[in-house]
Each structure stands twice: as structure tokens, then as C-alpha cells.
Design a protein around this motif. Structure first.
Motif, PDB file in Angstrom:
ATOM      1  N   ILE A 145      45.190  -6.116  39.595  1.00 21.41           N
ATOM      2  CA  ILE A 145      44.655  -5.557  38.353  1.00 21.41           C
ATOM      3  C   ILE A 145      43.364  -6.288  37.999  1.00 21.41           C
ATOM      4  O   ILE A 145      43.328  -7.524  37.962  1.00 21.41           O
ATOM      5  CB  ILE A 145      45.680  -5.691  37.211  1.00 21.41           C
ATOM      6  N   ALA A 146      42.318  -5.534  37.753  1.00 22.95           N
ATOM      7  CA  ALA A 146      41.030  -6.140  37.393  1.00 22.95           C
ATOM      8  C   ALA A 146      41.199  -7.040  36.177  1.00 22.95           C
ATOM      9  O   ALA A 146      41.763  -6.629  35.164  1.00 22.95           O
ATOM     10  CB  ALA A 146      40.006  -5.046  37.103  1.00 22.95           C
ATOM     11  N   ASN A 147      40.752  -8.277  36.305  1.00 23.77           N
ATOM     12  CA  ASN A 147      40.871  -9.281  35.233  1.00 23.77           C
ATOM     13  C   ASN A 147      42.318  -9.618  34.885  1.00 23.77           C
ATOM     14  O   ASN A 147      42.592 -10.203  33.843  1.00 23.77           O
ATOM     15  CB  ASN A 147      40.143  -8.821  33.961  1.00 23.77           C
ATOM     16  N   GLY A 148      43.222  -9.248  35.774  1.00 22.34           N
ATOM     17  CA  GLY A 148      44.630  -9.486  35.473  1.00 22.34           C
ATOM     18  C   GLY A 148      45.094 -10.888  35.795  1.00 22.34           C
ATOM     19  O   GLY A 148      46.060 -11.370  35.217  1.00 22.34           O
ATOM     20  N   CYS A 149      44.420 -11.543  36.700  1.00 22.50           N
ATOM     21  CA  CYS A 149      44.872 -12.879  37.102  1.00 22.50           C
ATOM     22  C   CYS A 149      43.662 -13.698  37.532  1.00 22.50           C
ATOM     23  O   CYS A 149      43.413 -13.883  38.725  1.00 22.50           O
ATOM     24  CB  CYS A 149      45.886 -12.748  38.234  1.00 22.50           C
ATOM     25  N   PRO A 150      42.886 -14.204  36.570  1.00 21.34           N
ATOM     26  CA  PRO A 150      41.602 -14.845  36.896  1.00 21.34           C
ATOM     27  C   PRO A 150      41.700 -16.057  37.806  1.00 21.34           C
ATOM     28  O   PRO A 150      40.742 -16.384  38.486  1.00 21.34           O
ATOM     29  CB  PRO A 150      41.059 -15.255  35.519  1.00 21.34           C
ATOM     30  N   HIS A 151      42.865 -16.736  37.818  1.00 18.81           N
ATOM     31  CA  HIS A 151      42.928 -17.967  38.606  1.00 18.81           C
ATOM     32  C   HIS A 151      43.030 -17.695  40.106  1.00 18.81           C
ATOM     33  O   HIS A 151      42.981 -18.609  40.904  1.00 18.81           O
ATOM     34  CB  HIS A 151      44.103 -18.841  38.139  1.00 18.81           C
ATOM     35  N   HIS A 152      43.160 -16.417  40.488  1.00 19.85           N
ATOM     36  CA  HIS A 152      43.226 -16.105  41.914  1.00 19.85           C
ATOM     37  C   HIS A 152      41.817 -15.968  42.479  1.00 19.85           C
ATOM     38  O   HIS A 152      41.183 -14.915  42.359  1.00 19.85           O
ATOM     39  CB  HIS A 152      44.045 -14.829  42.145  1.00 19.85           C
ATOM     40  N   THR A 153      41.357 -17.022  43.065  1.00 17.40           N
ATOM     41  CA  THR A 153      39.991 -17.032  43.569  1.00 17.40           C
ATOM     42  C   THR A 153      39.839 -16.199  44.834  1.00 17.40           C
ATOM     43  O   THR A 153      38.762 -15.683  45.108  1.00 17.40           O
ATOM     44  CB  THR A 153      39.541 -18.477  43.849  1.00 17.40           C
ATOM     45  N   ALA A 154      40.890 -16.076  45.616  1.00 15.56           N
ATOM     46  CA  ALA A 154      40.824 -15.268  46.841  1.00 15.56           C
ATOM     47  C   ALA A 154      41.616 -13.981  46.635  1.00 15.56           C
ATOM     48  O   ALA A 154      42.799 -14.005  46.315  1.00 15.56           O
ATOM     49  CB  ALA A 154      41.406 -16.049  48.021  1.00 15.56           C
ATOM     50  N   HIS A 155      40.926 -12.868  46.788  1.00 15.40           N
ATOM     51  CA  HIS A 155      41.595 -11.565  46.714  1.00 15.40           C
ATOM     52  C   HIS A 155      40.800 -10.595  47.563  1.00 15.40           C
ATOM     53  O   HIS A 155      39.678 -10.208  47.216  1.00 15.40           O
ATOM     54  CB  HIS A 155      41.701 -11.065  45.284  1.00 15.40           C
ATOM     55  N   SER A 156      41.335 -10.240  48.723  1.00 16.16           N
ATOM     56  CA  SER A 156      40.608  -9.407  49.692  1.00 16.16           C
ATOM     57  C   SER A 156      41.400  -8.130  49.970  1.00 16.16           C
ATOM     58  O   SER A 156      42.109  -8.032  50.983  1.00 16.16           O
ATOM     59  CB  SER A 156      40.389 -10.186  50.993  1.00 16.16           C
TER      60      SER A 156
END
Length: 469
Positions: free
Chosen positions: A391-402
Motif C-alpha cells: 500500500i502506497a505510504n502504508g509502511c514507510p520503514h520498508h526501504t526495500a520494496h521491488s
């Protein structure tokens, strides 16, 4: 020659055995985990051999993506897949290659376009309401249920109805010719594709004879449906504008392209049965596996369902399903961790160079896609079930998302045309279940096994069902 290039002879290899090579290790019900373990042993690109025949194995997501994008010109499916299905009388978008595939792809993509998928919604709603009624009875009886078997019933009913307007209704009654026959067909497809020697061509076993009977029954029935659908279309011009099932949509396209034969129509209907029953039922089952272990996520799906279709047992419109954003994120996360098609088998149609890897014409490539989807380099906390990452802006602490690492529906030109329909089915079932029922595992999570036949499914996924509210 470019000395910086590698070829298959330069690649490492996991430990095998004399003569048979890696055949015995690979010939298991968990082929995908065998490949995963070999990745840990020797790296993400390596070679194996079976009875002296070499195979290239890649768990490198960049190489795999480039191969998928190079289809259908430079790479095709492993030849045995098309060979076995064609031998069974099935020629459809799944196994066709070259110009034949391009024709099938255009027609099936049109038949599964957004407009037609929207027109299939009443079928999704009816089957989801049937599942609700069935599970209400189970909940009252405090019955433990095998989730995967239940989801097969749900997706069989949807798929046969959407494929050709035939209401199997396995959710409310037992036994049907299509369901009975399909149960014999699917395991045999996988068995023949992976068989080192095609013994059935020389001496047919009992299972081979049962397969022949099953295929003939399905083919006769589908051709009967084709004739009935043609008559309906001739009698009702409204159906030509708004077909009610996949077969009618294909026949509308056939009128525009008469070179598309009835046998090819049959092959594509059979293909949607193959894809719709197996992959979607398994993906829903794995999603419930995770939800049963995460009550806080389960509650979020329930809250969303209550907000979107309050007062109803399930979503009642296509627009409501589109609003189930968190539910979709849950489904995506389950497919990331438990891809039901973790392995793809390809073959080089010509000499090719992918990155620094020289691949000769005819080389078979086994692509392992789960490794990339569960790698920390691509997803922070990669082994954790965290739907918010989708989810966009749903979990900001996840720096890696591919998200491009996901291969649940393939990639490149042969991206699965049934994706929208599959996601709709998943969201309908998951939101209905979370809204109306309490769910808990009746077994330990580690007792649920990954079994790989034609796709990867959960064996032993038993849950206790309770009525909510």
C-alpha cells in the motif's frame, strides 16, 4: 569470442549421483524447494543434469525477467509442456508458441478484457454466496475443514460457469462429470511432463486409460457446449455485445476471425479450466493460511469488508470489489511468500546472451522465482507477512520494496491474461470469509506442507471455523 561471457559448462553444480545425476533429488513432490536448497548451496545460477542431460537453473530475477521479456521470439516454454498438452488434444494460449500463440493471445485477451470480466461478476457473487452458505453450516456444526479442498470447489464452480456457462455447483452437491474428470487429468499432465521416458506411448497403465476416458468425456462435453453457445449467440444479438461467459466471448471473437477453429476454442476453454481451478484455489488457500496466524491482519480485512459491503454477506458489485484495497494487499503478500507457480521451465529457440551468460539454442532453463520474491535485497523483512508493503505510504520503514520481482502471473509479452479475474476471485472469497467467520488453524503451521504437482498447494491446511457475531 567474448572471454567475459559464461556458458553452461562454466557454472557450478550441486552434489549429484553417478549416472542419474540430480534426477532422484529433483523427482520429488517439492521440486521448488529442492531448487531453493541448491541455490543456497551453489548460488543463483547453476547447472544440473538428469541422466546425462544438462539443465540450466536460474534463481537470478534479472536473468529470469530478461528471458520472460524475450518470449516468444528467443525463448519458449519447455517443449514437453506443449508436446504433452497437444498430445491430449489441447492447443490454447498456455501452450501455443510462435504465430499460433499470437493469434490465441489476441483472442483470449479480448475475451478476458475488463469489460467482460465485469460481466462475469454475477457469477462470482453467486458462487461466493454459496460458499458463505456452505461455511455457515460448517460453523454451526463446529466442523474442521480442509481449506484447499474447499477452495477447489469454489474455483471449480466459478471457472466452469465462467468458462462455458455450466453450473457444476460442487458447493451444494457432490459429483459431476467435469469435476470427476478434471481430478484425473491434472495429476497426469504433471506426471507426463516430468516423466523421463514416455511409457504411455508404448504400454498404457490403468491411469493412462482413465486419462483417455476423462479427456474424451471433457472434449465431448465442451464441444456440446460450443454448439449450444453458437445457437444462443445466433438467437440473441445482445449476447454478442455482452457475452455471459468465456466461451461466448471466444465465439464472438471467432466470428471476427473464422480461421480460429472449434478445436482451438476447446483448447482455450480447457486452458482456463486448468489455470482457473488450480492456481487461484491454491492462492486463496495460502492467503487464509497466513490470515489464520495473524488475527490483527484478519481484523483489518474484516473492518474493510464491513465498511465496503455492510449488511451483506459478500461484495455485491464490481465497484465494491475495487474498493477492497487492503484485501488485495493481503493477497499480494501471500502470493509473494507462497507463489503457486514457483518454477517456470523455458527453452532457448536460438543462441542468446543474457547479461554475461551465453545460452545455446535448445538449452532448457529452470527458473526459480520464489528466491527473488523472498530476498532481503528486494523486500525488507522479506520472510515476514506484511501486507502494508503493498500500500502506497502504508509502511514507510520498508526501504526495500521491488514489486517487479513478483512472477505470480508471469512477465513480459506472455503475462497471464487471467490476472484480473483471479484477483477478483481472491478478494471476493477472502473478504467474505473474514467478515463472516472466525478462523484458526487446527494444526501447527509447520504441519502444513508445500506440495508441488502442476502447481504448489498446501497439504494438510485444516482450520476450525466459527460464526462471527
Amino acid at each position: 569470442m567474448n572471454t567475459s561471457q559464461r556458458n553452461i559448462n562454466d557454472l557450478p553444480s550441486p552434489k549429484g549421483q553417478p549416472i542419474v545425476g540430480h534426477l532422484l533429488q529433483f523427482n520429488s513432490e517439492a521440486k521448488h524447494t529442492v531448487l531453493e536448497n541448491w541455490v543456497k548451496e551453489v548460488g543463483d545460477v547453476f547447472k544440473i543434469n538428469m541422466l546425462g542431460k544438462p539443465f540450466l537453473v536460474s534463481a537470478n530475477p534479472d536473468i529470469n525477467l530478461e528471458i520472460l521479456k524475450s518470449r516468444p521470439d528467443k525463448f519458449q516454454r519447455f517443449f514437453k509442456i506443449n508436446e504433452i498438452l497437444t498430445e491430449m488434444g489441447v492447443v490454447g494460449v498456455f501452450n501455443a508458441e510462435g504465430e499460433q500463440w499470437k493469434q490465441h493471445r489476441e483472442l483470449t485477451a479480448e475475451a478476458l478484457n475488463v469489460k467482460n470480466v465485469r460481466s462475469f461478476f454475477p457469477t462470482l457473487q453467486m458462487m461466493t454466496e454459496r460458499l458463505y452458505g456452505r461455511w455457515c453450516a460448517f460453523a454451526k456444526a463446529e466442523k474442521e475443514i480442509d481449506v484447499q479442498k474447499e477452495m477447489v470447489r469454489y474455483t471449480v464452480d466459478i471457472t466452469t460457469s465462467i468458462a462455458f456457462g455450466y453450473d457444476v455447483n460442487t458447493l451444494e452437491k457432490e459429483g459431476d462429470v467435469i469435476q470427476d474428470r478434471m481430478e484425473k487429468i491434472f495429476p497426469m499432465i504433471n506426471s507426463r511432463i516430468t516423466a523421463p521416458i514416455p511409457m504411455w506411448r508404448f504400454l498404457k497403465s490403468k491411469k493412462d486409460k482413465e486419462l483417455d476416458i476423462a479427456l474424451k468425456a471433457i472434449e465431448d462435453l465442451v464441444h456440446q457446449f460450443i454448439e449450444e453457445a453458437k445457437a444462443r449467440l445466433d438467437d440473441n444479438s445482445e449476447l454478442q455485445e455482452n457475452p455471459t461467459n468465456f466461451l461466448e466471448a471466444l465465439l464472438v471473437e471467432q466470428k471476427k476471425n473464422p480461421a480460429f477453429t472449434d478445436q482451438e476454442v476447446f483448447g482455450n476453454v480447457f486452458t482456463i479450466l486448468l489455470a482457473g481451478e488450480d492456481t487461484t484455489s491454491n492462492s486463496i488457500s495460502w492467503t487464509l493460511f497466513y490470515l489464520a496466524q495473524h488475527p490483527e491482519i484478519y481484523q483489518k480485512v474484516r473492518d474493510e469488508a464491513n465498511q465496503v459491503f455492510e449488511g451483506e454477506s459478500c461484495a455485491t458489485s464490481h465497484e465494491q470489489v475495487a474498493e477492497l484495497k487492503y484485501t488485495e494487499a493481503v493477497c499480494m503478500e501471500a502470493m509473494r511468500l507462497k507463489p503457486v507457480t514457483p518454477n517456470l521451465y523455458m527453452q532457448a529457440k536460438e543462441d542468446a546472451v543474457i547479461q554475461d551468460l551465453a545460452i545455446k539454442k535448445g538449452t532448457t532453463i529452470m527458473m526459480q522465482n520464489k528466491v527473488g520474491q523472498t530476498d532481503e535485497a528486494h523486500f525488507t523483512d522479506a520472510d515476514q507477512f506484511i501486507p502494508e508493503r503493498w500500500i502506497a505510504n502504508g509502511c514507510p520503514h520498508h526501504t526495500a520494496h521491488s514489486p517487479q520481482m513478483m512472477r505470480a502471473f508471469g512477465a513480459g509479452p506472455r503475462f497471464c491474461p487471467g490476472r484480473n479475474l483471479a484477483i477478483q476471485e481472491m478478494k471476493m472469497a477472502i473478504s467474505m470469509i473474514c467478515k463472516n467467520f472466525d478462523l484458526e488453524l487446527a494444526v501447527k503451521p509447520e504441519e502444513v506442507k508445500e506440495i508441488f504437482t502442476f502447481t504448489m498447494f498446501p497439504e494438510g491446511l485444516v482450520v476450525r471455523l466459527g460464526e462471527h457475531g
